[in-house]
Structures are given as structure tokens and as C-alpha cells.
Design an enzyme around this catalytic site. Structure first.
Site, PDB file in Angstrom:
ATOM      1  N   CYS A   1       0.860  -1.190   0.000  1.00  0.00           N
ATOM      2  CA  CYS A   1       0.000   0.000   0.000  1.00  0.00           C
ATOM      3  C   CYS A   1       0.897   1.242   0.000  1.00  0.00           C
ATOM      4  O   CYS A   1       1.642   1.477   0.958  1.00  0.00           O
ATOM      5  CB  CYS A   1      -0.883  -0.013   1.238  1.00  0.00           C
ATOM      6  SG  CYS A   1      -1.774   1.507   1.440  1.00  0.00           S
TER       7      CYS A   1
ATOM      8  N   TYR B   1      -0.098  -5.248  12.213  1.00  0.00           N
ATOM      9  CA  TYR B   1      -1.562  -5.323  12.184  1.00  0.00           C
ATOM     10  C   TYR B   1      -2.046  -5.192  13.619  1.00  0.00           C
ATOM     11  O   TYR B   1      -2.692  -6.078  14.174  1.00  0.00           O
ATOM     12  CB  TYR B   1      -2.038  -6.645  11.573  1.00  0.00           C
ATOM     13  CG  TYR B   1      -1.720  -6.815  10.106  1.00  0.00           C
ATOM     14  CD1 TYR B   1      -1.465  -5.708   9.288  1.00  0.00           C
ATOM     15  CD2 TYR B   1      -1.673  -8.073   9.514  1.00  0.00           C
ATOM     16  CE1 TYR B   1      -1.170  -5.859   7.939  1.00  0.00           C
ATOM     17  CE2 TYR B   1      -1.387  -8.229   8.154  1.00  0.00           C
ATOM     18  CZ  TYR B   1      -1.138  -7.113   7.379  1.00  0.00           C
ATOM     19  OH  TYR B   1      -0.863  -7.278   6.050  1.00  0.00           O
TER      20      TYR B   1
HETATM   21  P1  FDA Z   1       1.773   5.336  12.023  1.00  0.00           P
HETATM   22  O1  FDA Z   1       2.321   6.683  11.758  1.00  0.00           O
HETATM   23  O2  FDA Z   1       0.344   5.256  12.444  1.00  0.00           O
HETATM   24  O3  FDA Z   1       2.712   4.580  13.054  1.00  0.00           O
HETATM   25  C1  FDA Z   1       2.492   3.253  13.484  1.00  0.00           C
HETATM   26  C2  FDA Z   1       3.210   3.013  14.812  1.00  0.00           C
HETATM   27  O4  FDA Z   1       4.599   3.296  14.682  1.00  0.00           O
HETATM   28  C3  FDA Z   1       2.730   3.924  15.943  1.00  0.00           C
HETATM   29  O5  FDA Z   1       2.908   3.251  17.159  1.00  0.00           O
HETATM   30  C4  FDA Z   1       3.689   5.087  15.863  1.00  0.00           C
HETATM   31  O6  FDA Z   1       3.787   5.841  17.055  1.00  0.00           O
HETATM   32  C5  FDA Z   1       4.989   4.400  15.517  1.00  0.00           C
HETATM   33  N1  FDA Z   1       5.865   5.250  14.731  1.00  0.00           N
HETATM   34  C6  FDA Z   1       5.562   5.826  13.538  1.00  0.00           C
HETATM   35  N2  FDA Z   1       6.611   6.509  13.091  1.00  0.00           N
HETATM   36  C7  FDA Z   1       7.596   6.372  14.000  1.00  0.00           C
HETATM   37  C8  FDA Z   1       8.920   6.876  14.077  1.00  0.00           C
HETATM   38  N3  FDA Z   1       9.415   7.638  13.117  1.00  0.00           N
HETATM   39  N4  FDA Z   1       9.672   6.585  15.169  1.00  0.00           N
HETATM   40  C9  FDA Z   1       9.149   5.799  16.166  1.00  0.00           C
HETATM   41  N5  FDA Z   1       7.889   5.287  16.124  1.00  0.00           N
HETATM   42  C10 FDA Z   1       7.122   5.570  15.054  1.00  0.00           C
HETATM   43  N6  FDA Z   1       1.846  -3.742   6.516  1.00  0.00           N
HETATM   44  C11 FDA Z   1       2.658  -4.582   5.812  1.00  0.00           C
HETATM   45  O7  FDA Z   1       3.599  -5.132   6.368  1.00  0.00           O
HETATM   46  N7  FDA Z   1       2.431  -4.793   4.480  1.00  0.00           N
HETATM   47  C12 FDA Z   1       1.423  -4.174   3.804  1.00  0.00           C
HETATM   48  O8  FDA Z   1       1.252  -4.389   2.602  1.00  0.00           O
HETATM   49  C13 FDA Z   1       0.560  -3.290   4.529  1.00  0.00           C
HETATM   50  N8  FDA Z   1      -0.481  -2.664   3.923  1.00  0.00           N
HETATM   51  C14 FDA Z   1      -1.283  -1.802   4.637  1.00  0.00           C
HETATM   52  C15 FDA Z   1      -2.340  -1.130   4.005  1.00  0.00           C
HETATM   53  C16 FDA Z   1      -3.154  -0.259   4.719  1.00  0.00           C
HETATM   54  C17 FDA Z   1      -4.278   0.446   4.007  1.00  0.00           C
HETATM   55  C18 FDA Z   1      -2.924  -0.051   6.094  1.00  0.00           C
HETATM   56  C19 FDA Z   1      -3.815   0.884   6.880  1.00  0.00           C
HETATM   57  C20 FDA Z   1      -1.866  -0.698   6.721  1.00  0.00           C
HETATM   58  C21 FDA Z   1      -1.049  -1.579   6.012  1.00  0.00           C
HETATM   59  N9  FDA Z   1       0.004  -2.254   6.631  1.00  0.00           N
HETATM   60  C22 FDA Z   1       0.808  -3.093   5.898  1.00  0.00           C
HETATM   61  C23 FDA Z   1       0.270  -2.057   8.059  1.00  0.00           C
HETATM   62  C24 FDA Z   1       1.355  -1.000   8.266  1.00  0.00           C
HETATM   63  O9  FDA Z   1       2.613  -1.568   8.006  1.00  0.00           O
HETATM   64  C25 FDA Z   1       1.332  -0.502   9.721  1.00  0.00           C
HETATM   65  O10 FDA Z   1       0.084   0.057  10.017  1.00  0.00           O
HETATM   66  C26 FDA Z   1       2.447   0.508   9.965  1.00  0.00           C
HETATM   67  O11 FDA Z   1       2.728   0.591  11.331  1.00  0.00           O
HETATM   68  C27 FDA Z   1       2.074   1.861   9.422  1.00  0.00           C
HETATM   69  O12 FDA Z   1       3.129   2.762   9.492  1.00  0.00           O
HETATM   70  P2  FDA Z   1       2.765   4.312   9.462  1.00  0.00           P
HETATM   71  O13 FDA Z   1       4.007   5.087   9.614  1.00  0.00           O
HETATM   72  O14 FDA Z   1       1.885   4.604   8.305  1.00  0.00           O
HETATM   73  O15 FDA Z   1       1.835   4.410  10.750  1.00  0.00           O
END
Ligand code: FDA
Length: 504
Positions: A148, A446
Site C-alpha cells: 500500500c 496489524y
Molecule cells: P503510524 O504513523 O500510524 O505509526 C504506526 C506506529 O509506529 C505507531 O505506534 C507510531 O507511534 C509508531 N511510529 C511511527 N513513526 C515512527 C517513528 N518515526 N519513530 C518511532 N515510532 C514511530 N503492513 C505490511 O507489512 N504490508 C502491507 O502491505 C501493509 N499494507 C497496509 C495497508 C493499509 C491500508 C494499512 C492501513 C496498513 C497496512 N500495513 C501493511 C500495516 C502497516 O505496516 C502498519 O500500520 C504501519 O505501522 C504503518 O506505518 P505508518 O508510519 O503509516 O503508521
């Protein structure tokens, strides 16, 4: 006054040369609401009753992260770090205590060094931005992370990260070679200065327990100039159950170059208004169509894959394909940071070690048919995943897993929440006899708060083991020991942060 003190402290610490209004946003700022919602994926955490942050800080320099940490600590505020906002339980932007969101969306530079087969990517970048930047430099390099494109690098990398080429190259965390983190004391550390323990912990243990990781150095992987995709759908009337049963026996044993996942959903049956289960077998092969057809004929002739089902393309086009974009269109769609469509959702995960019987699958279909907007994604393991030991990184789900299942349900309005949460929990209960046990494993990325939570952030190691062992197995204890060493005051904490390793 805590808020005022925070703001004064932040001004003082940063000596901001840019206008502070570009970096800090209070509830009175006109753009506060739109920034808060910008990367929020799950509408379950975007309702009127969802707790909101006192401030949103959008650093444009690492010193702003340092200041946010120091000032939150001084003023007793929690910090929530958000990169792409895709956390399934909203932990990057919701807290029940007064809190600040540190939103890294403006720290997203990407530098690709093809000749060194590496790249530095900042946490606020999305996977789409990373893939596009690599493809701009070369069509025969890629990176093994999620499918994604709007997922953020920060959360994704720190929690594992798998995608369509992980059977060949492993997870994102298996391909990280350096990182820059700011710890609870505001110190900037790289791999050498943070040490191998902390570097191990942030590659799969979840970043939010350890500090703010603002950049990652990754190893690029070579991809062939031609890859091939196909998707074949079969309903239960068309023999989907038998096919899926067979898939369980072969998908994890196929060559590493071949990724063949199965997605289960519900559609209208063609000849009646009844609903029926449909299984889509979707594939990415790292090579051309001729070889793919031979492999499918040898391993899974029942699926009946035909040349007309297959499309050859470049790896970056396959990224567009799996993201649902036209493959002949511009790659710039990968720069779009927001999902076209947002919904309420709940997801859970399981690992399967023994094939589920056909009767077990038939029973599963009955539960699936209760909920039209349900989706089960079955991801085959094996390949490179079986070659890496469970303790190489905190992500422990390696050899011995046939596949992982993600269960998901989406809905449109808050009043449907209870019904859908009830349904997915029933489904999870139904699956108990068929999936991994002691512990029943789950994938950190997840995130699922049903597994257990830290109350007020202070749950002890024994209590937290209820959910911790599911995500990390025996790596949980090592994570807790590292946490105790690097953040003894437990500043970086949330509902599922790694607890301190203190014996009661
Ligand atoms: P977000 O910003 O919400 O952070 C997630 C967690 O990490 C939180 O606890 C946050 O505080 C912490 N965090 C974020 N940035 C940080 C930083 N810089 N330093 C320290 N902590 C930090 N997974 C997968 O393996 N394969 C896939 O194909 C997909 N596809 C997918 C599609 C969709 C539509 C969604 C909603 C989710 C996925 N995922 C996935 C899951 C995805 O890997 C998971 O939700 C990640 O944690 C998202 O990272 P973000 O930075 O977007 O999230």
C-alpha cells in the site's frame, strides 16, 4: 498551563528561525483539524469523542523533534509519533492523557545511491514515494516492503514490513543497514552510537517504545526488468474450497521468485441474489510469463492459469498494479499520501502452521458470509522467510509458518461499530483450533488491542506478556531488557509499548 509551558519551552529550545506557525499547531490553528485528519486512516479514531492532541508538531528539522521530546517530558505530556498514520488502532495520534502529536510528514527526503545499492529515507516518506524514487533512478532495483503506497516508512519499518517480494528478499527490516533515532534524552544516535541492541529492537519491535527514528538506511534489492502478474477468481461454487486447500500445501514451497497470495471475500452469486465466497489468487512472479506458466503447471495445475491471465510488466508497474492503479498511468500517483477512500475498520491476524481441512474452510465461509464487507488476506511464507532465524530481528514469525491470515472488516458509520467488532471477534474465536498456539501469534504491524493493553502505560512485564509474546515470542523479553536500558523512565509508552523488565 501545561500547554503554555510546553509552547514556551518549545520556542526556547528551538529558537525557531522559521515561523513557528509552520511547525506547531494548536487547537486554535485553522489547519489543526485538517492536519490531524490528513493521514488518519481508520475513521474509528476520528470521531467527536476521540481524544485530541494539545499540539501537533510538524518538524522540518531534527532539532524540532529533540525539542518536542524535551518539552513533553518537562511538562508531563505524552508524545505520539506519527509517520504515515496507518496504525490500525490509532496509537500514533490518540492518547487518553494530555498529549502532543509529532507528525513527521514534512521529514520525508529520500536519497537513492544506485551505485552503492542503498538509500537513506526519512520516516515521514511513504512507501509509494520510496518506490517511485528508486524507479526514477533504476528499473532493476526495488525494495521489499508493503504494497500500500500510502503507508509511512516510520511505522512500517519499525514493525516489520512485508510485501509482494518478501519471499525472495525478506521483510523491510531484513534490509535496513543503519538508522537515526532521537532518544528520550533528546540525543541523536546512529547505528554505531545507539549500539547493536537498540538497532536490533527498532527493526521490528515497534519504534514507539524506544524513541523517534527519523531516518533509515536501506539496502536496495535487484529486481528483474520483467515481472509477471495474474489474478484468478473462483467462487465456492467453482471449487474455491478445494483450490484453497491445495494452495495451503504448495504456496509456501514455491520458488522464492513466485508470490501467490489468496484473498477471500464475499460477492453476489451470479445466478441468484445470494451471496457467495470468492477467493482471488493473485500472483507476482519475478520473471517472464513462459517460466511462470511452467511453474504453475508443475505446482498448481488445478488453478488453470492461462497465458491470457498473465501480464508482463516492470517491477514498478507491479507496484501500481498491486495498489490498484492503472499500470500504464503515471507513477506520480505513488506520491499521493492519502487513501482515496477511508472507512471504519478493524483487523486481526493469525499464523497457520498446518493446513486447514476442507471442512474447516467450509465452516469459515459460513462466518465470512455473515459479513459482506469482510476480507481475509492469506500471505504465503517460506522462501527467504524460512532462512532467517526467529531472533535475527524482533519479528519472530519465520520458519514453520505456512501462511499468515489478516482478517479485516470495514464499515461506513459509527453506529455499525459494535456489530462489526462483534463479528470479527466471533471469526477469530472460530479460527482458534486452526491457527498457531502457545502463543497464538500476531503481526505487530496489524496492531490489535484486543490482544491486551498496558493500563496507563505501566503494565509490568508479566502482564504485558499476554500480548507481547503473541507479537514477539521469546524476543519479547529481550525487547523489555533493551527498553529498560535505553528508556528507564518509560517516557515512550502507549497501550502496547514494550514494558520495563522489572521483576515483581
Ligand atoms: P503510524 O504513523 O500510524 O505509526 C504506526 C506506529 O509506529 C505507531 O505506534 C507510531 O507511534 C509508531 N511510529 C511511527 N513513526 C515512527 C517513528 N518515526 N519513530 C518511532 N515510532 C514511530 N503492513 C505490511 O507489512 N504490508 C502491507 O502491505 C501493509 N499494507 C497496509 C495497508 C493499509 C491500508 C494499512 C492501513 C496498513 C497496512 N500495513 C501493511 C500495516 C502497516 O505496516 C502498519 O500500520 C504501519 O505501522 C504503518 O506505518 P505508518 O508510519 O503509516 O503508521
Amino acid at each position: 498551563s501545561g500547554s503554555n509551558n510546553f509552547q514556551n519551552c518549545f520556542h526556547h529550545q528551538t529558537n525557531l528561525s522559521v515561523s513557528i506557525s509552520n511547525v506547531t499547531f494548536t487547537k486554535n490553528s485553522s489547519s489543526y483539524a485538517s492536519i490531524l485528519q490528513s493521514s488518519t486512516q481508520n475513521l474509528r479514531f476520528s470521531t467527536n469523542s476521540t481524544p485530541k492532541p494539545e499540539f501537533i508538531i510538524m518538524p522540518i528539522h531534527k532539532s524540532h523533534i529533540q525539542a518536542a521530546i524535551i518539552c513533553s517530558r518537562k511538562n508531563g505530556m505524552k508524545i505520539r509519533v506519527r509517520s504515515g498514520g496507518h496504525d490500525y488502532e490509532g496509537l500514533s495520534y490518540v492518547s487518553n492523557d494530555p498529549f502532543v502529536i509529532l507528525d513527521l510528514a514534512n521529514l520525508r527526503s529520500i536519497k537513492v545511491f544506485i551505485e552503492k545499492e542503498s538509500a537513506w529515507v526519512e520516516s515521514g516518506a511513504t512507501l509509494g514515494e520510496l518506490y517511485r524514487e528508486i524507479a526514477e533512478k533504476s528499473r532493476v532495483y526495488g525494495f521489499p516492503a508493503g504494497s500500500c503506497p500510502t503507508v509511512g516508512v516510520g511505522g512500517h519499518f519499525s514493525g516489520g514490513g512485508f510485501g509482494t517480494i518478501f519471499r525472495k528478499y525478506g521483510l523491510a527490516v531484513d534490509n535496513i543497514i543503519d538508522a537515526k533515532i532521537i532518544d528520550a534524552n533528546g540525543r541523536i544516535l546512529n547505528r554505531r552510537s545507539m549500539g547493536e541492541d537498540l538497532f536490533w529492537a527498532i527493526r521490528g519491535g515497534g519504534g514507539a517504545s524506544f524513541g523517534v527514528i527519523f531516518a533509515w538506511k536501506v539496502k536496495l534489492v535487484r529486481v528483474p526488468s520483467t515481472v509477471t502478474v495474474f489474478e484468478i477468481q473462483k467462487t465456492s461454487e467453482q471449487g474455491a474450497t478445494k483450490l484453497l486447500h491445495k494452495w495451503q500445501l504448495i504456496a509456501n514451497k514455491l520458488t522464492k521468485d513466485l508470490f501467490l497470495h489468496a484473498v477471500v471475500g464475499v460477492i453476489e452469486a451470479s445466478e441468484s441474489s445470494n451471496k457467495t465466497v470468492v477467493v482471488s489468487f493473485g500472483s507476482l512472479f519475478l520473471g517472464g510469463v513462459d517460466k511462470l506458466l511452467t511453474l504453475m503447471e508443475q505446482n498448481f495445475p488445478e488453478l488453470g492459469v492461462d497465458r491470457r491471465d498473465c501480464t508482463e510488466m516492470s517491477w514498478i508497474e507491479s507496484v501500481l498494479y498491486f495498489a490498484g492503479f492503472p499500470t500504464e498511468g503515471s507513477y506520480d500517483v505513488l506520491l499521493n499520501r492519502t487513501q482515496a477512500f477511508k472507512s471504519f475498520f478493524k483487523a486481526k491476524s493469525d499464523y497457520v502452521k498446518k493446513p486447514i481441512s476442507e471442512a474447516g474452510l467450509e465452516g469459515l465461509w459460513k462466518v465470512v458470509l455473515e459479513e459482506e464487507a469482510s476480507l481475509l488476506i492469506l500471505t504465503p511464507y517460506g522462501g527467504k522467510m524460512s532462512e532467517i532465524s526467529d531472533s535475527e530481528t524482533p519479528f519472530p514469525h519465520r520458519n514453520g509458518n505456512l501462511y499468515k491470515i489478516q482478517y479485516m472488516v470495514t464499515w461506513e458509520t459509527d453506529d455499525e461499530t459494535e456489530k462489526n467488532m462483534g463479528w470479527i471477534r466471533r471469526l477469530y474465536a472460530y479460527m482458534t483450533p486452526y491457527v498457531s498456539k502457545s502463543p497464538r501469534s500476531a503481526y505487530l504491524n496489524y496492531r490489535d488491542l484486543d490482544l491486551g493493553v498496558n493500563r496507563n502505560g505501566y503494565t509490568n512485564y508479566a502482564q504485558a506478556s499476554v500480548w507481547g509474546l503473541k507479537y514477539f515470542k521469546s524476543n519479547f523479553k529481550i525487547l523489555a531488557q533493551i527498553k529498560t536500558k535505553v528508556d528507564p523512565s518509560n517516557f515512550f509508552r502507549d497501550e502496547q509499548s514494550i514494558p520495563l523488565f522489572v521483576r515483581d
